[in-house]
Design an enzyme around this catalytic site. Structure first.
Site, short mmCIF file in Angstrom:
data_model
loop_
_atom_site.label_atom_id
_atom_site.label_comp_id
_atom_site.label_asym_id
_atom_site.label_seq_id
_atom_site.Cartn_x
_atom_site.Cartn_y
_atom_site.Cartn_z
N SER A 145 -61.65 -3.72 68.67
CA SER A 145 -62.11 -5.07 67.80
C SER A 145 -62.28 -4.34 66.49
O SER A 145 -62.57 -5.10 65.81
CB SER A 145 -63.21 -5.45 68.41
OG SER A 145 -64.29 -4.53 68.60
N ASN A 151 -74.06 -3.98 73.53
CA ASN A 151 -74.09 -5.32 74.22
C ASN A 151 -75.14 -6.10 73.34
O ASN A 151 -74.93 -7.06 72.72
CB ASN A 151 -74.46 -5.73 75.50
CG ASN A 151 -73.44 -5.04 76.44
OD1 ASN A 151 -72.32 -4.38 75.78
ND2 ASN A 151 -73.65 -4.95 77.74
N THR A 163 -61.12 -52.69 56.50
CA THR A 163 -61.43 -52.43 57.90
C THR A 163 -59.79 -52.56 58.51
O THR A 163 -59.04 -53.26 58.17
CB THR A 163 -62.39 -53.66 58.77
OG1 THR A 163 -61.83 -54.75 58.63
CG2 THR A 163 -63.87 -53.18 58.25
N HIS A 164 -59.46 -51.88 59.40
CA HIS A 164 -58.25 -51.80 60.19
C HIS A 164 -57.10 -51.65 58.77
O HIS A 164 -56.12 -51.68 59.09
CB HIS A 164 -57.86 -53.03 60.84
CG HIS A 164 -58.90 -53.51 61.72
ND1 HIS A 164 -58.83 -53.22 63.09
CD2 HIS A 164 -59.93 -54.38 61.53
CE1 HIS A 164 -59.91 -53.68 63.62
NE2 HIS A 164 -60.56 -54.30 62.73
N SER A 193 -41.90 -30.63 44.19
CA SER A 193 -41.09 -30.57 45.25
C SER A 193 -40.13 -29.84 44.75
O SER A 193 -39.77 -29.84 43.52
CB SER A 193 -40.57 -31.99 45.80
OG SER A 193 -39.45 -31.83 46.49
N LYS A 218 -41.62 -35.64 41.91
CA LYS A 218 -42.75 -35.51 43.06
C LYS A 218 -44.07 -34.83 42.54
O LYS A 218 -44.04 -33.62 42.08
CB LYS A 218 -42.60 -34.99 44.40
CG LYS A 218 -41.40 -35.63 45.15
CD LYS A 218 -41.77 -36.78 45.78
CE LYS A 218 -43.20 -36.66 47.05
NZ LYS A 218 -42.09 -36.13 48.16
N ASN A 268 -47.26 -33.87 44.74
CA ASN A 268 -47.56 -34.21 45.89
C ASN A 268 -49.14 -33.52 46.63
O ASN A 268 -49.74 -32.39 45.86
CB ASN A 268 -47.01 -33.18 47.08
CG ASN A 268 -45.62 -33.70 47.42
OD1 ASN A 268 -45.35 -34.85 47.15
ND2 ASN A 268 -44.51 -32.63 47.42
N GLU A 286 -54.09 -32.42 51.93
CA GLU A 286 -53.32 -32.62 53.08
C GLU A 286 -53.56 -31.27 53.93
O GLU A 286 -53.68 -31.28 55.27
CB GLU A 286 -51.73 -32.54 52.77
CG GLU A 286 -51.18 -33.80 52.08
CD GLU A 286 -49.59 -33.73 51.78
OE1 GLU A 286 -49.02 -33.50 52.84
OE2 GLU A 286 -49.55 -34.02 50.62
N TYR A 323 -73.16 -9.49 80.18
CA TYR A 323 -72.20 -9.30 78.94
C TYR A 323 -70.53 -8.96 79.69
O TYR A 323 -70.62 -8.37 80.80
CB TYR A 323 -72.33 -8.13 78.14
CG TYR A 323 -71.25 -7.64 77.29
CD1 TYR A 323 -71.04 -8.47 75.83
CD2 TYR A 323 -70.29 -6.94 77.49
CE1 TYR A 323 -70.22 -8.32 75.11
CE2 TYR A 323 -69.16 -6.57 76.37
CZ TYR A 323 -69.10 -7.17 75.42
OH TYR A 323 -68.15 -7.08 74.68
N GLN A 383 -65.71 -10.34 73.24
CA GLN A 383 -65.37 -9.69 71.95
C GLN A 383 -64.36 -10.63 71.43
O GLN A 383 -64.19 -10.59 70.18
CB GLN A 383 -64.64 -8.40 72.18
CG GLN A 383 -63.94 -7.55 71.32
CD GLN A 383 -63.64 -6.52 71.60
OE1 GLN A 383 -64.27 -5.46 71.61
NE2 GLN A 383 -62.27 -6.04 71.73
N LYS A 418 -65.17 -13.21 67.83
CA LYS A 418 -65.21 -13.02 66.55
C LYS A 418 -64.28 -13.64 65.72
O LYS A 418 -64.53 -14.45 64.59
CB LYS A 418 -65.30 -11.58 66.31
CG LYS A 418 -66.65 -11.05 66.87
CD LYS A 418 -66.70 -9.55 66.94
CE LYS A 418 -67.66 -9.17 67.81
NZ LYS A 418 -67.52 -9.57 69.36
#
Ligand code: ARG
Length: 473
Positions: free
Chosen positions: A37, A124, A169-170, A291, A297, A299, A304, A331, A336, A339
Protein backbone atom coordinates in the site's frame (compact mmCIF):
# COMPACT_ATOMS: atom_id res chain seq x y z
CA UNK A 1 -1.22 20.17 4.62
CA UNK A 2 -2.95 16.95 3.82
CA UNK A 3 -0.59 15.63 1.23
CA UNK A 4 2.91 14.58 2.14
CA UNK A 5 3.53 12.06 -0.62
CA UNK A 6 7.06 12.03 -1.86
CA UNK A 7 8.73 9.77 -4.39
CA UNK A 8 7.26 6.62 -5.86
CA UNK A 9 8.40 3.44 -4.12
CA UNK A 10 11.14 1.34 -5.59
CA UNK A 11 11.48 -2.42 -5.46
CA UNK A 12 14.50 -3.38 -3.42
CA UNK A 13 14.68 -7.15 -3.77
CA UNK A 14 17.50 -7.43 -1.29
CA UNK A 15 15.60 -6.57 1.88
CA UNK A 16 13.78 -8.97 4.18
CA UNK A 17 10.22 -8.35 5.27
CA UNK A 18 9.45 -7.31 8.86
CA UNK A 19 7.43 -10.51 9.28
CA UNK A 20 9.44 -12.90 7.05
CA UNK A 21 10.90 -14.96 9.93
CA UNK A 22 7.90 -17.31 9.90
CA UNK A 23 7.93 -17.97 6.14
CA UNK A 24 9.86 -20.53 4.09
CA UNK A 25 9.62 -18.82 0.68
CA UNK A 26 9.42 -15.19 -0.42
CA UNK A 27 6.27 -13.74 -1.99
CA UNK A 28 6.25 -13.35 -5.77
CA UNK A 29 6.74 -9.91 -7.26
CA UNK A 30 3.10 -9.85 -8.28
CA UNK A 31 1.89 -10.66 -4.76
CA UNK A 32 4.28 -8.08 -3.39
CA UNK A 33 2.84 -5.42 -5.66
CA UNK A 34 -0.72 -6.60 -5.07
CA UNK A 35 -0.47 -6.47 -1.28
CA UNK A 36 1.62 -3.30 -0.91
CA UNK A 37 0.00 0.00 0.00
CA UNK A 38 3.05 2.26 0.16
CA UNK A 39 2.16 3.61 -3.31
CA UNK A 40 -0.78 5.44 -1.79
CA UNK A 41 -0.48 5.37 2.00
CA UNK A 42 2.81 7.29 2.04
CA UNK A 43 0.75 10.45 1.97
CA UNK A 44 -0.01 9.70 5.64
CA UNK A 45 3.72 9.78 6.46
CA UNK A 46 3.57 12.91 8.62
CA UNK A 47 0.59 11.55 10.55
CA UNK A 48 2.44 8.25 11.00
CA UNK A 49 5.41 10.06 12.51
CA UNK A 50 3.20 12.18 14.79
CA UNK A 51 1.50 9.00 16.05
CA UNK A 52 4.81 7.20 16.56
CA UNK A 53 6.30 10.09 18.52
CA UNK A 54 3.30 10.22 20.87
CA UNK A 55 3.50 6.44 21.31
CA UNK A 56 7.25 6.59 22.02
CA UNK A 57 6.82 9.41 24.58
CA UNK A 58 4.20 7.32 26.35
CA UNK A 59 6.47 4.24 26.31
CA UNK A 60 9.27 6.27 27.90
CA UNK A 61 7.00 7.86 30.54
CA UNK A 62 5.76 4.40 31.47
CA UNK A 63 9.37 3.14 31.58
CA UNK A 64 8.65 0.58 28.87
CA UNK A 65 11.58 2.00 26.87
CA UNK A 66 14.50 4.04 28.17
CA UNK A 67 15.00 7.81 28.02
CA UNK A 68 17.89 7.34 25.60
CA UNK A 69 15.67 5.24 23.31
CA UNK A 70 13.15 8.06 23.20
CA UNK A 71 15.86 10.62 22.45
CA UNK A 72 17.13 8.42 19.60
CA UNK A 73 13.63 7.93 18.20
CA UNK A 74 12.92 11.68 18.32
CA UNK A 75 16.20 12.51 16.61
CA UNK A 76 15.67 9.84 13.92
CA UNK A 77 12.08 10.89 13.26
CA UNK A 78 13.09 14.55 12.93
CA UNK A 79 15.55 13.56 10.24
CA UNK A 80 13.02 11.32 8.46
CA UNK A 81 10.50 14.14 8.44
CA UNK A 82 13.08 16.38 6.79
CA UNK A 83 13.87 13.68 4.23
CA UNK A 84 10.18 13.28 3.42
CA UNK A 85 9.64 17.03 3.07
CA UNK A 86 12.62 17.29 0.78
CA UNK A 87 11.36 14.30 -1.25
CA UNK A 88 14.51 12.36 -0.42
CA UNK A 89 13.15 9.37 1.48
CA UNK A 90 13.37 6.22 -0.63
CA UNK A 91 10.00 4.42 -0.42
CA UNK A 92 10.59 0.73 -0.77
CA UNK A 93 8.00 -1.73 -2.10
CA UNK A 94 9.48 -4.55 -0.01
CA UNK A 95 8.46 -2.71 3.12
CA UNK A 96 4.81 -2.85 2.05
CA UNK A 97 3.41 0.27 3.61
CA UNK A 98 4.20 3.65 5.05
CA UNK A 99 4.51 2.24 8.58
CA UNK A 100 7.19 -0.35 7.81
CA UNK A 101 9.06 2.01 5.50
CA UNK A 102 9.38 4.63 8.21
CA UNK A 103 10.26 2.06 10.87
CA UNK A 104 12.98 0.57 8.69
CA UNK A 105 14.47 3.99 7.96
CA UNK A 106 14.36 4.83 11.67
CA UNK A 107 16.17 1.64 12.58
CA UNK A 108 18.78 2.32 9.89
CA UNK A 109 19.35 5.76 11.44
CA UNK A 110 19.24 5.01 15.17
CA UNK A 111 19.62 1.24 15.60
CA UNK A 112 17.94 -0.67 18.43
CA UNK A 113 15.77 2.24 19.63
CA UNK A 114 14.06 2.03 16.22
CA UNK A 115 13.33 -1.63 16.81
CA UNK A 116 11.81 -0.86 20.22
CA UNK A 117 9.28 1.65 18.83
CA UNK A 118 6.75 -1.00 17.88
CA UNK A 119 6.51 -2.30 21.49
CA UNK A 120 2.89 -2.46 22.62
CA UNK A 121 1.33 -1.55 19.30
CA UNK A 122 0.46 -3.13 15.97
CA UNK A 123 0.12 -1.79 12.47
CA UNK A 124 -3.59 -2.39 12.98
CA UNK A 125 -4.03 0.31 15.61
CA UNK A 126 -1.27 2.36 13.98
CA UNK A 127 -3.00 2.61 10.60
CA UNK A 128 -6.37 3.36 12.19
CA UNK A 129 -4.70 6.21 14.10
CA UNK A 130 -2.97 7.58 11.00
CA UNK A 131 -6.19 7.65 8.99
CA UNK A 132 -8.03 9.45 11.76
CA UNK A 133 -5.29 12.07 12.08
CA UNK A 134 -5.25 12.54 8.32
CA UNK A 135 -9.01 12.77 8.07
CA UNK A 136 -9.26 15.26 10.92
CA UNK A 137 -6.97 17.64 9.01
CA UNK A 138 -8.88 17.05 5.78
CA UNK A 139 -12.20 17.82 7.51
CA UNK A 140 -10.83 21.07 8.94
CA UNK A 141 -9.64 22.10 5.50
CA UNK A 142 -12.99 21.22 3.91
CA UNK A 143 -15.02 23.10 6.52
CA UNK A 144 -12.94 26.22 6.06
CA UNK A 145 -13.29 25.96 2.26
CA UNK A 146 -17.08 25.64 2.67
CA UNK A 147 -16.79 28.92 4.58
CA UNK A 148 -15.01 30.58 1.62
CA UNK A 149 -17.69 29.30 -0.74
CA UNK A 150 -20.41 30.66 1.53
CA UNK A 151 -18.74 34.08 1.86
CA UNK A 152 -18.58 34.51 -1.91
CA UNK A 153 -22.13 33.24 -2.31
CA UNK A 154 -23.42 35.81 0.19
CA UNK A 155 -21.49 38.60 -1.52
CA UNK A 156 -23.21 37.74 -4.80
CA UNK A 157 -26.62 37.35 -3.13
CA UNK A 158 -26.21 40.78 -1.53
CA UNK A 159 -26.03 42.40 -4.97
CA UNK A 160 -29.26 40.68 -6.00
CA UNK A 161 -31.75 41.05 -3.18
CA UNK A 162 -34.10 42.79 -5.68
CA UNK A 163 -33.16 41.05 -8.93
CA UNK A 164 -36.32 39.25 -10.06
CA UNK A 165 -36.17 35.90 -11.79
CA UNK A 166 -38.66 33.12 -12.34
CA UNK A 167 -38.72 30.49 -9.63
CA UNK A 168 -39.39 27.11 -11.19
CA UNK A 169 -41.15 23.92 -10.25
CA UNK A 170 -41.01 21.07 -12.78
CA UNK A 171 -38.68 23.48 -14.63
CA UNK A 172 -41.83 25.46 -15.56
CA UNK A 173 -42.15 29.11 -14.52
CA UNK A 174 -43.87 29.05 -11.13
CA UNK A 175 -43.62 32.31 -9.14
CA UNK A 176 -41.25 35.27 -9.06
CA UNK A 177 -38.30 34.98 -6.70
CA UNK A 178 -35.23 37.12 -6.28
CA UNK A 179 -31.89 35.83 -7.49
CA UNK A 180 -30.50 36.54 -4.02
CA UNK A 181 -33.15 34.30 -2.50
CA UNK A 182 -32.33 31.54 -4.96
CA UNK A 183 -28.64 31.70 -4.02
CA UNK A 184 -29.48 31.58 -0.31
CA UNK A 185 -31.03 28.15 -0.85
CA UNK A 186 -27.51 26.88 -1.61
CA UNK A 187 -26.17 28.69 1.43
CA UNK A 188 -28.57 26.67 3.62
CA UNK A 189 -27.58 23.39 1.96
CA UNK A 190 -23.91 24.02 2.63
CA UNK A 191 -24.61 25.04 6.24
CA UNK A 192 -25.97 21.53 6.75
CA UNK A 193 -22.99 20.09 4.89
CA UNK A 194 -20.56 21.85 7.21
CA UNK A 195 -22.56 20.59 10.20
CA UNK A 196 -22.32 17.04 8.88
CA UNK A 197 -18.53 17.29 8.55
CA UNK A 198 -18.20 18.79 12.02
CA UNK A 199 -20.39 16.05 13.44
CA UNK A 200 -18.42 13.29 11.70
CA UNK A 201 -15.23 14.88 13.05
CA UNK A 202 -16.33 14.15 16.65
CA UNK A 203 -16.36 10.44 15.89
CA UNK A 204 -13.16 10.60 13.82
CA UNK A 205 -11.37 12.25 16.72
CA UNK A 206 -10.94 9.14 18.91
CA UNK A 207 -7.68 7.31 19.56
CA UNK A 208 -7.37 3.66 18.42
CA UNK A 209 -3.74 3.25 19.64
CA UNK A 210 -3.51 0.84 22.54
CA UNK A 211 -5.82 -1.64 20.83
CA UNK A 212 -2.64 -3.17 19.40
CA UNK A 213 -3.44 -6.05 17.03
CA UNK A 214 -6.97 -6.55 18.36
CA UNK A 215 -7.08 -7.43 22.06
CA UNK A 216 -5.02 -4.70 23.73
CA UNK A 217 -1.51 -5.13 25.04
CA UNK A 218 0.18 -6.62 28.11
CA UNK A 219 2.39 -3.53 28.66
CA UNK A 220 1.36 -0.89 31.22
CA UNK A 221 0.39 1.71 28.58
CA UNK A 222 -1.29 5.08 29.15
CA UNK A 223 -3.78 5.62 26.36
CA UNK A 224 -5.17 8.86 27.81
CA UNK A 225 -1.72 10.41 27.60
CA UNK A 226 -1.36 9.45 23.92
CA UNK A 227 -4.85 10.79 23.21
CA UNK A 228 -3.95 14.15 24.75
CA UNK A 229 -0.61 14.30 22.89
CA UNK A 230 -2.39 13.80 19.56
CA UNK A 231 -5.34 16.08 20.30
CA UNK A 232 -7.90 13.26 20.32
CA UNK A 233 -11.04 13.90 22.33
CA UNK A 234 -11.07 10.42 23.87
CA UNK A 235 -9.84 6.86 23.34
CA UNK A 236 -11.77 4.20 21.40
CA UNK A 237 -13.42 2.16 24.14
CA UNK A 238 -13.19 -1.30 22.59
CA UNK A 239 -9.98 -2.68 21.12
CA UNK A 240 -11.68 -4.93 18.53
CA UNK A 241 -13.84 -2.07 17.31
CA UNK A 242 -10.89 0.34 17.30
CA UNK A 243 -8.87 -1.65 14.76
CA UNK A 244 -11.68 -2.93 12.59
CA UNK A 245 -14.39 -0.38 11.88
CA UNK A 246 -14.08 2.30 9.24
CA UNK A 247 -17.56 3.73 9.77
CA UNK A 248 -16.01 7.15 10.39
CA UNK A 249 -14.54 7.07 6.87
CA UNK A 250 -17.91 6.06 5.45
CA UNK A 251 -19.63 8.90 7.30
CA UNK A 252 -17.07 11.35 5.96
CA UNK A 253 -17.52 10.09 2.40
CA UNK A 254 -21.27 10.29 2.74
CA UNK A 255 -20.93 13.93 3.86
CA UNK A 256 -18.74 14.42 0.75
CA UNK A 257 -21.41 12.82 -1.44
CA UNK A 258 -24.12 15.12 -0.12
CA UNK A 259 -21.96 18.22 -0.47
CA UNK A 260 -21.13 17.22 -4.05
CA UNK A 261 -24.82 16.56 -4.70
CA UNK A 262 -25.61 20.13 -3.70
CA UNK A 263 -22.81 21.54 -5.83
CA UNK A 264 -23.91 19.29 -8.67
CA UNK A 265 -27.43 20.72 -8.54
CA UNK A 266 -26.04 24.24 -8.55
CA UNK A 267 -23.81 23.28 -11.47
CA UNK A 268 -26.81 21.99 -13.40
CA UNK A 269 -28.48 25.36 -12.87
CA UNK A 270 -25.40 27.33 -13.94
CA UNK A 271 -25.23 25.19 -17.08
CA UNK A 272 -28.91 25.78 -17.89
CA UNK A 273 -28.72 29.49 -17.09
CA UNK A 274 -25.69 29.90 -19.32
CA UNK A 275 -27.45 28.32 -22.28
CA UNK A 276 -28.74 31.02 -24.64
CA UNK A 277 -32.20 29.42 -24.25
CA UNK A 278 -32.16 30.83 -20.70
CA UNK A 279 -29.46 33.49 -20.95
CA UNK A 280 -29.67 34.29 -17.23
CA UNK A 281 -25.94 34.44 -16.58
CA UNK A 282 -22.57 34.45 -18.19
CA UNK A 283 -19.63 32.61 -16.65
CA UNK A 284 -16.10 34.06 -16.70
CA UNK A 285 -13.99 32.59 -19.49
CA UNK A 286 -11.56 31.01 -17.06
CA UNK A 287 -14.15 28.37 -16.15
CA UNK A 288 -15.11 27.55 -19.73
CA UNK A 289 -13.50 25.95 -22.74
CA UNK A 290 -14.03 26.14 -26.45
CA UNK A 291 -14.73 23.51 -29.07
CA UNK A 292 -12.08 22.20 -31.42
CA UNK A 293 -14.58 22.16 -34.28
CA UNK A 294 -17.25 24.78 -33.53
CA UNK A 295 -15.58 28.19 -33.28
CA UNK A 296 -18.59 29.86 -31.63
CA UNK A 297 -18.73 27.54 -28.60
CA UNK A 298 -18.12 28.49 -24.97
CA UNK A 299 -18.77 25.44 -22.85
CA UNK A 300 -19.30 25.45 -19.07
CA UNK A 301 -16.76 22.67 -18.50
CA UNK A 302 -16.10 23.35 -14.83
CA UNK A 303 -19.73 23.02 -13.67
CA UNK A 304 -20.15 20.01 -15.96
CA UNK A 305 -17.16 18.35 -14.32
CA UNK A 306 -18.47 19.09 -10.84
CA UNK A 307 -21.68 17.31 -11.87
CA UNK A 308 -19.60 14.46 -13.30
CA UNK A 309 -17.26 14.12 -10.33
CA UNK A 310 -20.27 13.77 -8.05
CA UNK A 311 -20.78 10.34 -9.59
CA UNK A 312 -17.22 9.47 -8.70
CA UNK A 313 -17.76 10.39 -5.02
CA UNK A 314 -20.98 8.38 -4.89
CA UNK A 315 -18.90 5.48 -6.22
CA UNK A 316 -16.39 5.87 -3.38
CA UNK A 317 -19.20 5.85 -0.83
CA UNK A 318 -20.60 2.61 -2.23
CA UNK A 319 -17.08 1.14 -2.40
CA UNK A 320 -16.47 1.82 1.30
CA UNK A 321 -19.86 0.51 2.40
CA UNK A 322 -19.29 -2.64 0.39
CA UNK A 323 -15.74 -3.01 1.72
CA UNK A 324 -17.05 -3.13 5.28
CA UNK A 325 -20.20 -5.17 5.05
CA UNK A 326 -18.82 -8.71 5.05
CA UNK A 327 -15.84 -8.39 7.36
CA UNK A 328 -15.73 -10.46 10.54
CA UNK A 329 -14.03 -8.80 13.52
CA UNK A 330 -11.38 -7.64 13.89
CA UNK A 331 -8.83 -6.23 11.39
CA UNK A 332 -8.76 -7.69 7.87
CA UNK A 333 -6.52 -6.69 5.03
CA UNK A 334 -9.65 -5.62 3.12
CA UNK A 335 -9.36 -2.43 5.14
CA UNK A 336 -6.27 -1.43 3.22
CA UNK A 337 -8.68 -0.69 0.37
CA UNK A 338 -10.24 2.14 2.38
CA UNK A 339 -7.53 4.65 1.58
CA UNK A 340 -7.74 5.35 -2.12
CA UNK A 341 -11.50 6.09 -2.13
CA UNK A 342 -11.12 8.15 1.02
CA UNK A 343 -8.17 10.18 -0.27
CA UNK A 344 -9.79 10.73 -3.64
CA UNK A 345 -13.07 11.82 -2.03
CA UNK A 346 -11.21 14.42 0.07
CA UNK A 347 -9.04 15.58 -2.86
CA UNK A 348 -12.03 15.94 -5.16
CA UNK A 349 -14.10 17.84 -2.62
CA UNK A 350 -11.20 20.15 -1.75
CA UNK A 351 -10.50 20.99 -5.40
CA UNK A 352 -14.20 21.40 -6.15
CA UNK A 353 -14.75 23.81 -3.26
CA UNK A 354 -11.69 25.86 -4.21
CA UNK A 355 -12.82 26.17 -7.80
CA UNK A 356 -16.41 26.87 -6.85
CA UNK A 357 -15.61 29.70 -4.47
CA UNK A 358 -13.72 31.39 -7.30
CA UNK A 359 -16.34 30.55 -9.91
CA UNK A 360 -19.04 32.37 -7.95
CA UNK A 361 -17.05 35.58 -8.34
CA UNK A 362 -17.08 34.94 -12.10
CA UNK A 363 -20.89 34.86 -12.48
CA UNK A 364 -22.25 37.83 -14.47
CA UNK A 365 -26.00 38.19 -13.98
CA UNK A 366 -28.20 39.15 -16.95
CA UNK A 367 -31.06 40.66 -14.98
CA UNK A 368 -33.01 41.83 -18.06
CA UNK A 369 -33.25 38.29 -19.39
CA UNK A 370 -34.35 36.98 -16.00
CA UNK A 371 -37.14 39.54 -15.90
CA UNK A 372 -38.17 38.88 -19.50
CA UNK A 373 -38.57 35.18 -18.69
CA UNK A 374 -40.91 36.13 -15.85
CA UNK A 375 -43.40 37.79 -18.16
CA UNK A 376 -43.73 34.67 -20.28
CA UNK A 377 -45.06 32.23 -17.73
CA UNK A 378 -47.97 33.90 -15.85
CA UNK A 379 -45.78 33.92 -12.77
CA UNK A 380 -48.19 36.12 -10.81
CA UNK A 381 -51.25 33.86 -11.29
CA UNK A 382 -51.02 32.66 -7.66
CA UNK A 383 -50.98 36.29 -6.54
CA UNK A 384 -54.25 36.93 -8.42
CA UNK A 385 -55.83 33.87 -6.78
CA UNK A 386 -54.63 35.03 -3.33
CA UNK A 387 -56.08 38.49 -4.08
CA UNK A 388 -59.52 36.97 -4.73
CA UNK A 389 -59.29 34.79 -1.61
CA UNK A 390 -58.56 37.85 0.50
CA UNK A 391 -61.82 39.30 -0.90
CA UNK A 392 -63.80 36.29 0.31
CA UNK A 393 -63.68 33.78 -2.56
CA UNK A 394 -62.86 30.18 -1.47
CA UNK A 395 -59.37 29.24 -2.72
CA UNK A 396 -60.56 26.49 -5.10
CA UNK A 397 -62.99 28.91 -6.81
CA UNK A 398 -60.26 31.54 -7.02
CA UNK A 399 -57.95 28.95 -8.59
CA UNK A 400 -60.60 28.18 -11.23
CA UNK A 401 -61.27 31.86 -12.02
CA UNK A 402 -57.56 32.58 -12.48
CA UNK A 403 -57.09 29.46 -14.60
CA UNK A 404 -59.72 30.85 -17.00
CA UNK A 405 -57.99 34.24 -17.00
CA UNK A 406 -54.67 32.54 -17.84
CA UNK A 407 -56.32 30.70 -20.73
CA UNK A 408 -57.72 33.96 -22.07
CA UNK A 409 -54.35 35.71 -21.76
CA UNK A 410 -52.62 32.78 -23.42
CA UNK A 411 -55.07 32.90 -26.33
CA UNK A 412 -54.37 36.62 -26.68
CA UNK A 413 -50.62 36.12 -26.39
CA UNK A 414 -50.32 38.53 -23.46
CA UNK A 415 -49.52 38.42 -19.74
CA UNK A 416 -52.16 38.68 -16.99
CA UNK A 417 -51.36 42.31 -16.17
CA UNK A 418 -51.98 43.20 -19.83
CA UNK A 419 -55.66 42.19 -19.62
CA UNK A 420 -58.01 45.15 -19.06
CA UNK A 421 -59.80 45.73 -15.77
CA UNK A 422 -63.13 44.89 -17.40
CA UNK A 423 -61.76 41.63 -18.81
CA UNK A 424 -60.42 40.66 -15.39
CA UNK A 425 -63.76 41.54 -13.77
CA UNK A 426 -65.36 39.11 -16.22
CA UNK A 427 -63.60 36.25 -14.37
CA UNK A 428 -64.69 37.43 -10.93
CA UNK A 429 -66.84 40.30 -9.79
CA UNK A 430 -64.53 40.64 -6.77
CA UNK A 431 -61.76 42.15 -8.92
CA UNK A 432 -61.23 45.84 -8.11
CA UNK A 433 -58.99 48.47 -9.68
CA UNK A 434 -56.25 47.72 -7.13
CA UNK A 435 -55.72 44.32 -8.81
CA UNK A 436 -52.76 45.47 -10.91
CA UNK A 437 -50.76 46.01 -7.72
CA UNK A 438 -50.62 42.25 -7.16
CA UNK A 439 -50.08 41.35 -10.80
CA UNK A 440 -46.72 43.07 -10.97
CA UNK A 441 -43.50 41.23 -10.19
CA UNK A 442 -42.56 43.74 -7.49
CA UNK A 443 -45.95 43.34 -5.81
CA UNK A 444 -45.65 39.57 -5.89
CA UNK A 445 -42.14 39.62 -4.38
CA UNK A 446 -42.93 42.18 -1.68
CA UNK A 447 -46.00 40.21 -0.58
CA UNK A 448 -43.89 37.22 0.56
CA UNK A 449 -42.70 39.11 3.57
CA UNK A 450 -41.93 36.60 6.30
CA UNK A 451 -38.87 34.66 7.45
CA UNK A 452 -37.77 32.35 4.65
CA UNK A 453 -39.81 34.29 2.04
CA UNK A 454 -38.48 35.95 -1.10
CA UNK A 455 -39.42 39.59 -0.34
CA UNK A 456 -36.28 41.72 -0.94
CA UNK A 457 -36.46 43.04 2.62
CA UNK A 458 -36.46 39.46 3.97
CA UNK A 459 -33.61 38.38 1.70
CA UNK A 460 -31.48 41.29 2.89
CA UNK A 461 -32.18 40.35 6.52
CA UNK A 462 -31.45 36.67 5.80
CA UNK A 463 -28.06 37.64 4.37
CA UNK A 464 -27.21 39.55 7.53
CA UNK A 465 -28.11 36.53 9.66
CA UNK A 466 -26.22 34.21 7.30
CA UNK A 467 -22.99 36.18 7.76
CA UNK A 468 -22.80 34.92 11.32
CA UNK A 469 -23.45 31.33 10.26
CA UNK A 470 -20.53 30.98 7.81
CA UNK A 471 -18.67 27.71 8.42
CA UNK A 472 -15.43 27.94 10.42
CA UNK A 473 -12.98 25.10 11.09
N1 ARG B 1 -1.20 -1.32 5.19
C1 ARG B 1 -2.14 -1.83 6.12
C2 ARG B 1 -3.50 -1.13 5.95
O1 ARG B 1 -3.55 -0.18 5.28
C3 ARG B 1 -1.65 -1.61 7.51
C4 ARG B 1 -2.13 -2.61 8.51
C5 ARG B 1 -1.57 -3.92 8.18
N2 ARG B 1 -1.82 -4.88 9.20
C6 ARG B 1 -1.63 -6.18 9.02
N3 ARG B 1 -1.87 -6.95 10.01
N4 ARG B 1 -1.23 -6.67 7.88
O2 ARG B 1 -4.49 -1.55 6.46
Amino acid sequence: MVDSSAQQPTDNNGSTKAWSGRFSEPVSDLVKRYTASVFFDNRMAEQDIRGSLAHARMLARQKIIGAQDLADIERGMAQILEEIRRGELQWNLDDEDVHLNIERRLTALVGDAGKRLHTGRSRNDQVATDIRLWLRDAIDQIVSLIGDFQTNLLNLAEQHTRTAMPGFTHLQVAQPVTFGHHLLAYFEMTVRDAERFADARRRVNRLPLGAAALAGTSYPIDREFVARELGFEAVCENSLDAVSDRDFAIEFTSACALLMTHLSRMSEELILWMSPRFGFIDLADRFCTGSSIMPQKKNPDVPELVRGKTGRINGHLVALLTLMKGQPLAYNKDNQEDKEPLFDAADTVIDTLRIYADMITGIRVKADNMRAALTQGFATATDLADYLVKRGLPFRDAHEAVALAVRAAEARGCDLHELSLDELKGFSALVGDDVFGVLTVEGSLAARNHIGGTAPEQVAAAIVRARSRIAKA
